[in-house]
Design a protein around this motif. Structure first.
Motif, PDB file in Angstrom:
ATOM      1  N   ALA A 244       7.698 -64.591  26.707  1.00 56.36           N
ATOM      2  CA  ALA A 244       8.099 -64.498  28.113  1.00 56.36           C
ATOM      3  C   ALA A 244       9.092 -65.597  28.477  1.00 56.36           C
ATOM      4  O   ALA A 244      10.019 -65.380  29.272  1.00 56.36           O
ATOM      5  CB  ALA A 244       6.863 -64.583  29.010  1.00 56.36           C
ATOM      6  N   ALA A 245       8.923 -66.780  27.874  1.00 54.76           N
ATOM      7  CA  ALA A 245       9.863 -67.875  28.131  1.00 54.76           C
ATOM      8  C   ALA A 245      11.252 -67.540  27.597  1.00 54.76           C
ATOM      9  O   ALA A 245      12.269 -67.839  28.241  1.00 54.76           O
ATOM     10  CB  ALA A 245       9.343 -69.162  27.504  1.00 54.76           C
ATOM     11  N   VAL A 246      11.297 -66.889  26.423  1.00 54.93           N
ATOM     12  CA  VAL A 246      12.587 -66.476  25.865  1.00 54.93           C
ATOM     13  C   VAL A 246      13.250 -65.440  26.767  1.00 54.93           C
ATOM     14  O   VAL A 246      14.461 -65.512  27.034  1.00 54.93           O
ATOM     15  CB  VAL A 246      12.403 -65.928  24.439  1.00 54.93           C
ATOM     16  CG1 VAL A 246      13.709 -65.327  23.928  1.00 54.93           C
ATOM     17  CG2 VAL A 246      11.922 -67.028  23.505  1.00 54.93           C
ATOM     18  N   GLU A 247      12.463 -64.470  27.236  1.00 55.34           N
ATOM     19  CA  GLU A 247      13.018 -63.441  28.121  1.00 55.34           C
ATOM     20  C   GLU A 247      13.595 -64.063  29.387  1.00 55.34           C
ATOM     21  O   GLU A 247      14.653 -63.657  29.866  1.00 55.34           O
ATOM     22  CB  GLU A 247      11.921 -62.430  28.479  1.00 55.34           C
ATOM     23  CG  GLU A 247      11.395 -61.628  27.296  1.00 55.34           C
ATOM     24  CD  GLU A 247      12.432 -60.658  26.766  1.00 55.34           C
ATOM     25  OE1 GLU A 247      13.431 -60.398  27.468  1.00 55.34           O
ATOM     26  OE2 GLU A 247      12.261 -60.161  25.636  1.00 55.34           O
ATOM     27  N   ARG A 248      12.894 -65.044  29.921  1.00 57.60           N
ATOM     28  CA  ARG A 248      13.393 -65.710  31.122  1.00 57.60           C
ATOM     29  C   ARG A 248      14.694 -66.447  30.824  1.00 57.60           C
ATOM     30  O   ARG A 248      15.633 -66.430  31.643  1.00 57.60           O
ATOM     31  CB  ARG A 248      12.339 -66.685  31.642  1.00 57.60           C
ATOM     32  CG  ARG A 248      12.789 -67.464  32.875  1.00 57.60           C
ATOM     33  CD  ARG A 248      11.728 -68.429  33.348  1.00 57.60           C
ATOM     34  NE  ARG A 248      12.221 -69.183  34.492  1.00 57.60           N
ATOM     35  CZ  ARG A 248      11.651 -69.231  35.685  1.00 57.60           C
ATOM     36  NH1 ARG A 248      10.557 -68.525  35.925  1.00 57.60           N
ATOM     37  NH2 ARG A 248      12.160 -69.960  36.647  1.00 57.60           N
ATOM     38  N   ALA A 249      14.781 -67.094  29.651  1.00 56.65           N
ATOM     39  CA  ALA A 249      15.998 -67.828  29.294  1.00 56.65           C
ATOM     40  C   ALA A 249      17.187 -66.893  29.166  1.00 56.65           C
ATOM     41  O   ALA A 249      18.311 -67.245  29.547  1.00 56.65           O
ATOM     42  CB  ALA A 249      15.779 -68.594  27.997  1.00 56.65           C
ATOM     43  N   LEU A 250      16.963 -65.674  28.645  1.00 62.43           N
ATOM     44  CA  LEU A 250      18.072 -64.746  28.434  1.00 62.43           C
ATOM     45  C   LEU A 250      18.634 -64.205  29.740  1.00 62.43           C
ATOM     46  O   LEU A 250      19.811 -63.829  29.800  1.00 62.43           O
ATOM     47  CB  LEU A 250      17.608 -63.584  27.544  1.00 62.43           C
ATOM     48  CG  LEU A 250      17.172 -63.950  26.118  1.00 62.43           C
ATOM     49  CD1 LEU A 250      16.741 -62.702  25.367  1.00 62.43           C
ATOM     50  CD2 LEU A 250      18.296 -64.658  25.377  1.00 62.43           C
ATOM     51  N   ARG A 251      17.823 -64.154  30.777  1.00 63.62           N
ATOM     52  CA  ARG A 251      18.309 -63.540  32.021  1.00 63.62           C
ATOM     53  C   ARG A 251      18.597 -64.541  33.140  1.00 63.62           C
ATOM     54  O   ARG A 251      19.087 -64.149  34.201  1.00 63.62           O
ATOM     55  CB  ARG A 251      17.280 -62.518  32.524  1.00 63.62           C
ATOM     56  CG  ARG A 251      15.953 -63.112  32.940  1.00 63.62           C
ATOM     57  CD  ARG A 251      15.044 -62.052  33.572  1.00 63.62           C
ATOM     58  NE  ARG A 251      13.787 -62.605  34.032  1.00 63.62           N
ATOM     59  CZ  ARG A 251      12.654 -62.589  33.351  1.00 63.62           C
ATOM     60  NH1 ARG A 251      12.626 -62.024  32.142  1.00 63.62           N
ATOM     61  NH2 ARG A 251      11.552 -63.119  33.850  1.00 63.62           N
ATOM     62  N   GLN A 252      18.287 -65.835  32.940  1.00 61.87           N
ATOM     63  CA  GLN A 252      18.541 -66.799  34.015  1.00 61.87           C
ATOM     64  C   GLN A 252      20.037 -67.036  34.169  1.00 61.87           C
ATOM     65  O   GLN A 252      20.807 -66.921  33.216  1.00 61.87           O
ATOM     66  CB  GLN A 252      17.803 -68.106  33.749  1.00 61.87           C
ATOM     67  CG  GLN A 252      18.238 -68.862  32.513  1.00 61.87           C
ATOM     68  CD  GLN A 252      17.307 -70.019  32.193  1.00 61.87           C
ATOM     69  OE1 GLN A 252      16.343 -70.284  32.900  1.00 61.87           O
ATOM     70  NE2 GLN A 252      17.602 -70.729  31.116  1.00 61.87           N
ATOM     71  N   VAL A 253      20.448 -67.369  35.404  1.00 58.31           N
ATOM     72  CA  VAL A 253      21.863 -67.459  35.749  1.00 58.31           C
ATOM     73  C   VAL A 253      22.386 -68.884  35.672  1.00 58.31           C
ATOM     74  O   VAL A 253      23.478 -69.136  35.143  1.00 58.31           O
ATOM     75  CB  VAL A 253      22.102 -66.899  37.170  1.00 58.31           C
ATOM     76  CG1 VAL A 253      23.567 -67.051  37.560  1.00 58.31           C
ATOM     77  CG2 VAL A 253      21.666 -65.447  37.249  1.00 58.31           C
ATOM     78  N   ASP A 254      21.628 -69.852  36.198  1.00 55.88           N
ATOM     79  CA  ASP A 254      22.147 -71.217  36.289  1.00 55.88           C
ATOM     80  C   ASP A 254      22.281 -71.894  34.926  1.00 55.88           C
ATOM     81  O   ASP A 254      23.163 -72.725  34.725  1.00 55.88           O
ATOM     82  CB  ASP A 254      21.258 -72.074  37.198  1.00 55.88           C
ATOM     83  CG  ASP A 254      19.796 -71.997  36.795  1.00 55.88           C
ATOM     84  OD1 ASP A 254      19.454 -71.137  35.962  1.00 55.88           O
ATOM     85  OD2 ASP A 254      18.988 -72.803  37.315  1.00 55.88           O
ATOM     86  N   ALA A 255      21.426 -71.534  33.955  1.00 55.86           N
ATOM     87  CA  ALA A 255      21.526 -72.104  32.603  1.00 55.86           C
ATOM     88  C   ALA A 255      21.200 -71.008  31.598  1.00 55.86           C
ATOM     89  O   ALA A 255      20.120 -70.994  31.003  1.00 55.86           O
ATOM     90  CB  ALA A 255      20.584 -73.290  32.454  1.00 55.86           C
ATOM     91  N   PRO A 256      22.118 -70.070  31.383  1.00 56.88           N
ATOM     92  CA  PRO A 256      21.825 -68.928  30.524  1.00 56.88           C
ATOM     93  C   PRO A 256      21.557 -69.343  29.077  1.00 56.88           C
ATOM     94  O   PRO A 256      22.180 -70.263  28.556  1.00 56.88           O
ATOM     95  CB  PRO A 256      23.100 -68.077  30.626  1.00 56.88           C
ATOM     96  CG  PRO A 256      24.160 -69.027  31.057  1.00 56.88           C
ATOM     97  CD  PRO A 256      23.492 -70.042  31.906  1.00 56.88           C
ATOM     98  N   TYR A 257      20.599 -68.650  28.453  1.00 51.56           N
ATOM     99  CA  TYR A 257      20.254 -68.849  27.053  1.00 51.56           C
ATOM    100  C   TYR A 257      19.786 -70.279  26.760  1.00 51.56           C
ATOM    101  O   TYR A 257      19.899 -70.751  25.627  1.00 51.56           O
ATOM    102  CB  TYR A 257      21.435 -68.492  26.150  1.00 51.56           C
ATOM    103  CG  TYR A 257      21.721 -67.013  26.085  1.00 51.56           C
ATOM    104  CD1 TYR A 257      21.254 -66.241  25.028  1.00 51.56           C
ATOM    105  CD2 TYR A 257      22.445 -66.383  27.093  1.00 51.56           C
ATOM    106  CE1 TYR A 257      21.511 -64.874  24.972  1.00 51.56           C
ATOM    107  CE2 TYR A 257      22.701 -65.024  27.054  1.00 51.56           C
ATOM    108  CZ  TYR A 257      22.229 -64.265  25.994  1.00 51.56           C
ATOM    109  OH  TYR A 257      22.471 -62.922  25.946  1.00 51.56           O
TER     110      TYR A 257
END
Length: 539
Positions: free
Chosen positions: A113-126
């Motif tokens: 779930a943490a990886v999924e959040r990282a892939l879709r976040q805008v301010d610090a993508p990936y």
């Protein structure tokens, strides 16, 4: 074009790996030998067998993770002091530094779930935040390190079973302000990016450029403020820095007479032809003959004044409980008669400190010293290319130096390039023995280190169960017991099979023995020791 060249090179290396994997497993027995005659220095590392045929670039590919595709996302560096929320990875036994590579085998639902959040976040993508998880030695409780590193997901692949394989790269240090679990079960943290300082170089006009102080008179010095009042200084013993001390506070505790003597001593050390032994401001030392660091020509003007001043002090203190040894006429006349010629001090440059003091904090000089020491201790990979980038060099050495995880966490928490480099030089100079963290059994020495990866003698590797281990590779080791049969499945070093190695004394898991699967592969065997099981001792 750069990505195409990288992919072409990696395709060639993968072909080499597949060729190694297709070889029939032929594991030979390891012959332990304490004789150093069959060990020689090699460009591949500190110690290596006579022949070294292994391609160290293969281990850095982390091919055991399977095919992972480039994300083609590059996050611009964040400003120092910026506060943001990141999905958090807390890893036991791992300390990530900027520019270091981190392989991850993600199988737990909360980290997926943490990886999924990282892939879709805008301010610090990936991007994810990585912090070290450890047990408090006093009470055994789980704790989070307060200093971590952001990591950008560079390669990514989702498997059919829902797990994710990742290769990330460290970016910037941060302070962990708070952490929590979000609604999807992903660990999250509020982090503040650390403002890194710039490399410092000694000013060209600070040392050796100005005229000597030959005509400075005592009268002018007695009226000027202390030379040290506006600076945070250190006392130096035998060339080594020690705890900071304020010269201003020392000056304020002296009587008016003592203060003049003290400042007269400073003058003589900068421009006088003659110098005496120093006077102490400690009342207990008045029992000794007071010998002043000042020239005779200056002392003649003060001899009568000093006798009167100390006589006055005698009258004021003679009624006290304790007895003090006082300065009499004979002592006063004897003061200053022991003279030693130090004519060379006349030509001291007009600098608050000698040149070697400035060099202790010159980032570029320290970088050269660290690179030279690394070349002497580890040899490969060479750090010479980073000498003109002291900030990167300090992180590269910290990420590769084969010491315990707690010591590496200490390096991560150091603010200031020069301070981090000085600590790394100290570690490289003291690095000698590798011991078991639990029972202190001697496992290996510095000369036993072997570089089996272009990432250095220490690297991070993920196992099939999702655990990440930081491993130091050694040519030989002592006091270890092998468990089970060799296996080449999921091997971190293509062409080698692995066997579990425990400490023979305390039976804790120390690491692995890697043995070659084909006859032409050299070295025939080597050891991988977990940094989380290495004692903090470096001497």
């Amino acid at each position: 074009m750069d990505d195409e060249r990288i992919l072409e090179r990696e395709r060639y290396q993968i072909e080499q790996i597949l060729q190694l994997e297709s070889e029939e497993l032929q594991v030979e027995e390891v012959e332990e030998s304490s004789d150093d005659d069959d060990v020689q220095t090699n460009s591949g590392g500190t110690s290596a067998s006579v022949e070294f045929t292994y391609d160290t670039s293969l281990a850095a590919l982390h091919s055991y993770l399977g095919e992972v595709e480039y994300t083609h996302n590059r996050l611009a560096f964040l400003d120092g002091g910026a506060v943001l929320t990141l999905p958090l990875f807390y890893l036991e036994g791992v300390v990530l530094f900027p520019e270091a590579r981190l392989p991850l085998r993600v199988i737990l639902p909360n980290f997926i779930a943490a990886v999924e959040r990282a892939l879709r976040q805008v301010d610090a993508p990936y991007s994810i935040g990585v912090v070290r998880l450890y047990r408090d030695p006093n009470n055994g409780k789980i704790k989070f390190a307060t200093t971590g590193t952001t990591a950008e997901i560079r390669q990514y692949r989702r498997l059919e079973d829902g797990s994710v394989n990742i290769v990330a790269r460290g970016q910037q240090r941060f302070r962990l302000r708070r952490h929590w679990i979000d609604g999807d079960g992903a660990p999250c943290g509020e982090v503040q990016i650390i403002q890194e300082d710039l490399p410092l170089r000694t000013p060209q006009d600070a040392v050796g450029k100005l005229a000597p102080l030959r005509n400075l008179r005592i009268g002018s010095v007695l009226q000027m403020p202390s030379l040290y009042d506006s600076h945070n200084q250190h006392s130096w013993n035998d060339g080594n820095d020690s705890d900071a001390i304020s010269e201003g506070s020392f000056d304020s505790e002296l009587s008016s007479a003592e203060r003049m003597l003290h400042r007269a001593a400073l003058v003589s050390s900068y421009g006088s032809d003659l110098v005496e032994e120093s006077v102490s401001s400690d009342d207990e030392k008045f029992e000794r003959d007071l010998e002043l660091q000042t020239g005779r020509s200056h002392l003649d003007n003060y001899e009568g004044f000093m006798h009167a001043e100390y006589s006055k002090r005698n009258e004021e203190t003679s009624s006290g409980v304790g007895k003090r040894a006082l300065l009499d006429n004979q002592t006063c006349r004897r003061v200053g008669r022991r003279k030693y010629s130090i004519g060379h001090l006349r030509y001291a440059p007009r600098a608050f400190w000698p040149s070697w003091v400035y060099h202790m904090y010159d980032s570029y000089i320290l970088a050269q010293r660290a690179a030279d020491r690394w070349k002497h201790v580890v040899r490969a990979p060479s750090m010479d290319g980073f000498v003109m980038k002291p900030d990167l060099l300090s992180f590269h050495i910290a990420s590769k130096i084969p010491v315990s995880e707690s010591t590496r966490q200490e390096l991560l928490e150091i603010d200031g390039i020069s301070y981090r480099l000085r600590r790394e030089i100290e570690l490289l100079e003291s690095l000698d023995r590798i011991r078991c963290k639990t029972c202190q059994t001697l496992i290996a020495r510095r000369s036993d280190m072997l570089v089996m990866s272009t990432e250095g003698p220490l690297g991070a590797y993920a196992n099939p169960h999702g655990f990440v281990h930081e491993v130091t590779t050694l040519f030989k080791a002592n006091g270890l017991a092998i468990k089970g049969l060799p296996s080449k499945e999921y091997s971190w070093f293509p062409g080698y099979a692995w066997s579990i190695a425990d400490c023979a004394s305390c039976e804790n898991h120390m690491g692995w023995l890697f043995t070659a699967t084909r006859k032409k592969l050299k070295p025939r065997s080597f050891w991988g020791i977990r940094s989380s099981q290495v004692a903090d001792e470096t001497r």
